[in-house]
Scaffold this active site. Structure first.
Site, PDB file in Angstrom:
ATOM      1  N   GLY A 164       0.806  -1.212   0.000  1.00 20.07           N
ATOM      2  CA  GLY A 164       0.000   0.000   0.000  1.00 20.07           C
ATOM      3  C   GLY A 164       0.842   1.266   0.000  1.00 20.07           C
ATOM      4  N   ASN A 290      -2.190  -9.749  -2.114  1.00 20.43           N
ATOM      5  CA  ASN A 290      -2.753  -9.417  -0.809  1.00 20.43           C
ATOM      6  C   ASN A 290      -3.455 -10.640  -0.225  1.00 20.43           C
ATOM      7  OD1 ASN A 290      -1.902  -6.737  -1.089  1.00 20.43           O
ATOM      8  ND2 ASN A 290      -3.725  -6.255  -2.280  1.00 20.43           N
ATOM      9  N   ARG A 292      -5.629 -11.470   2.058  1.00 18.80           N
ATOM     10  CA  ARG A 292      -6.752 -11.176   2.965  1.00 18.80           C
ATOM     11  C   ARG A 292      -8.009 -10.921   2.137  1.00 18.80           C
ATOM     12  NH1 ARG A 292      -3.843  -6.384   2.143  1.00 18.80           N
ATOM     13  NH2 ARG A 292      -5.132  -4.771   1.189  1.00 18.80           N
TER      14      ARG A 292
END
Ligand code: MV4
Length: 447
Positions: A164, A290, A292
């Site tokens: 990010g 990612n 998640r």
């Protein structure tokens, strides 16, 4: 299937997970900090347990408190949501050692996707295009200069433990690169306790397009379409949509296959996301994975009909994936409503919401923990609500979303709802001409 699960999270995602539990007949157990005593997830869950003071490091991030809560409540598994402990390999490992199920990928897959340099190498070796750059970590300035000479400036120095955009520095020349290298390493060491950095060519004007992945424990991996996430400010996404206006059907097919290949290369199970850069010339490059469920997952749910959180529970319990031939229909767009003041450089706007009104109507979904009288704590991420509009066409979704955001009201806190409405109804957005600098046109004042 699990019968009792603990939710190691708060806010809208905790509410989202409680709702999935209801659907599956699972007893949900909320954990809350003292700042969240009156939060919606605390009251909505079947049971709840206080895990500590407001500070996240002493509550939602405090592994011993979470594990103790799970033991006390006899939870069979933990859903980590996003953020907090969701991508903490050690936490997933401790759950395994304590014989508590983890609703997510294996510790090994979390570990590998959290090491961006190693993940990039593994995925590249599997035959997926990655951005030209270093083979692995770079610490020697001379080596960095040699790489930059080969791939050409500008380059990006990225923290291997980052994500990010944290610990990321651009460099346009040799001197700047030497500085970027040491600054990014110091930043990474301070933020993640890991100074490892790698180098990529900076792809100018690239869009952020990501693919939703689901994998089961029987070797099956599917890609459930893309989400276009280019509209972001300082690495905070504001608008996400599917399908991306930047993809042709042929490109979509190629990228979906690459996303599945990437997931398989890291032995991925459960819900995950393969992030790509889509360059103005139509080339795409894998950048990171990612591990998640993501904030913007509802966009995918609205066009596929899948319930990704339900699927997470099912595959974590060892059941085979049933989301297979999901053919996406129509378009969906999500706007993130944060308790921040766009008129004041996005300053946090916590406090009492004396009254609020959440929109509804045809094709509108609101994922939120808001209620009249809620006090937005100042300790956590400021996401208040996600407003998701679905339509047969992108235009219909846009019209619905603008109307819904104009209806969205909060008394007592400032939000990004109206800013999102202005972005979505703009000519540029309607034309689907998105770029990383798009957002700047809409900000009331410079920076
Ligand atoms: C990049 C990039 C350009 N070139 N990598 C954004 C978040 C993080 N996942 C990586 N990001 C970027 N990586 C290379 N080699 C530009 C970004 C980027 C970005 C990309 C698309 C849309 C908006 C963006 C905002 C900031 C940074």
């Amino acid at each position: 299937m699990f019968r009792r699960i603990l939710i190691a999270n708060r806010g809208e995602i905790a509410v989202r997970i409680i709702r999935a539990c209801r659907q599956l007949g699972i007893t949900s157990i909320a954990v809350y900090s003292t700042a969240d005593q009156d939060s919606l997830h605390t009251s909505l869950a079947d049971e709840s347990i206080c895990i500590g003071p407001p500070s996240a490091s002493e509550s939602y991030l405090h592994i011993p408190s979470i594990i103790a809560a799970a033991e006390i409540c006899d939870a069979h598994a933990i859903h980590p949501g996003y953020g907090f402990l969701s991508e903490n390999a050690k936490f997933a490992e401790i759950c395994r050692e304590c014989n508590i199920g983890f609703i997510g990928p294996t510790p090994e897959a979390i570990s590998l996707s959290g090491d961006k340099a190693a993940c990039r190498r593994r995925v590249r070796e599997a035959g997926v295009p990655v951005v030209p750059g270093s083979e692995g970590l770079v610490s020697d300035p001379e080596e960095a200069l040699a790489i930059a000479k080969e791939i050409g400036f500008p380059v990006l120095v990225k923290a291997s433990a980052g994500g990010g955009g944290k610990g990321m520095r651009t460099a346009h020349n040799d001197v700047a690169l030497k500085n970027a290298l040491s600054l990014a390493a110091a930043e990474a060491e301070a933020a993640f306790g890991n100074p490892g950095v790698y180098i990529e060519k900076f792809i100018e004007g690239a869009r952020h397009v990501e693919f939703q992945i689901m994998g089961d424990q029987h070797g099956k991996v599917v890609a459930l379409g893309e989400r276009e996430c280019t509209i972001q400010r300082r690495h905070q996404k504001l608008i996400e949509e599917t399908p991306s206006t930047g993809l042709t059907p042929a490109l979509r097919k190629k990228m979906a296959a690459a996303a599945v290949k990437a997931a398989k290369a890291i032995n991925y199970t459960n819900a995950g996301t393969a992030e790509f850069l889509l360059a103005p010339d139509g080339e795409f490059y894998f950048i990171e994975f990612n591990a998640r469920i993501q904030v913007e997952h509802p966009v995918t749910e609205e066009v596929t009909g899948a319930d990704l959180v339900v699927e997470q529970f099912r595959v974590a319990a060892g059941e085979p994936l049933e989301v297979d031939a999901l053919k996406p229909t129509g378009a969906a767009i999500e706007a993130r409503v944060y308790a921040e003041d766009p008129e004041n450089n996005f300053a946090p706007s916590p406090g009492l919401i004396s009254r609020c009104h959440l929109p509804g109507g045809a094709g509108i979904r609101v994922d939120s923990h808001l209620y009249s009288g809620y006090v937005v704590p100042r300790y956590y991420d400021s996401l208040l609500a996600k407003v998701i509009a679905r339509g047969r066409t992108r235009d219909e979704a846009i019209n619905r979303l603008v109307a819904a955001l104009d209806e969205f009201t909060t008394e007592g806190v400032r939000t990004t709802a109206k800013l999102c409405a202005r972005i979505v109804e703009s000519d540029g957005f309607r034309r689907g001409e998105l770029s990383p600098t798009f957002i700047e046109q809409f900000l009331p004042r410079a920076k």
